[in-house]
Design a protein around this motif. Structure first.
Motif: not given
Length: 178
Positions: A33-50
């Motif tokens: 079972v595979i769960l992939r999550s992408w963090k979507i944010s307007v904050r610059a520091e969270e945009r770089k999160a993989l």
């Protein structure tokens, strides 16, 4: 029957429930079972999160209540229940049979059984209302048009329409738009 199972048993993707704008992709294969999550944010520091990826075997997923709660929250209770059943080995093989083989098998059913089958799920509803299926039924030789004999008693069938030769309950409504 295991050969009917494809590599991916279930796949879904959707945004997280509000107010979050995260995106989730969920896959159930034969083994994991595979769960992939992408963090979507307007904050610059969270945009770089993989993207995050969590992989669990079926037995690990059945024991992991937090991941089950997360699936239920994101994708809904029905999806969570369905995936739990897949992980337990309860797979609906009849729905996974190739389309042509389903049509061939279902062509041996009488009209009353076809009506009941079309009420079971969306897959069979779509199949039982397809033109290809009814073409196969029309080409089948008529054994008895007035009654269906089952288990020693007869059940009268719905009358057939002369134009389409299909039961009245399966006919499509014809309308014109001006």
């Amino acid at each position: 029957m295991a050969s009917l199972l494809q590599g991916t048993l279930y796949e879904a993707q959707c945004p997280a429930p509000a107010p979050s704008k995260d995106f989730h992709h969920f896959i159930v294969t034969q083994k994991e079972v595979i769960l992939r999550s992408w963090k979507i944010s307007v904050r610059a520091e969270e945009r770089k999160a993989l993207p995050k990826e969590v992989k669990k075997t079926h037995s690990e997923f059945l024991l992991e209540e937090e991941m089950q709660k997360q699936i239920k929250k994101i994708f809904g209770k029905d999806t969570a229940d369905y995936v739990l059943n897949l992980c337990r080995g309860h797979c609906d093989f009849l729905v996974r049979i190739p389309y042509n083989l389903k049509i061939r098998i279902l062509s041996f059913l009488d009209a009353n059984d076809i009506k009941h089958l079309s009420d079971t799920c969306k897959t069979f509803q779509k199949l039982c209302s397809s033109d290809e299926f009814w073409e196969k039924i029309k080409s089948k030789p008529e054994k008895q048009s007035s009654a269906v004999h089952r288990s020693g008693f007869s059940v009268s069938m719905k009358k057939y329409n002369q134009k389409t030769e299909g039961p009245l309950w399966m006919q499509r409504r014809r309308s014109t738009f001006f």
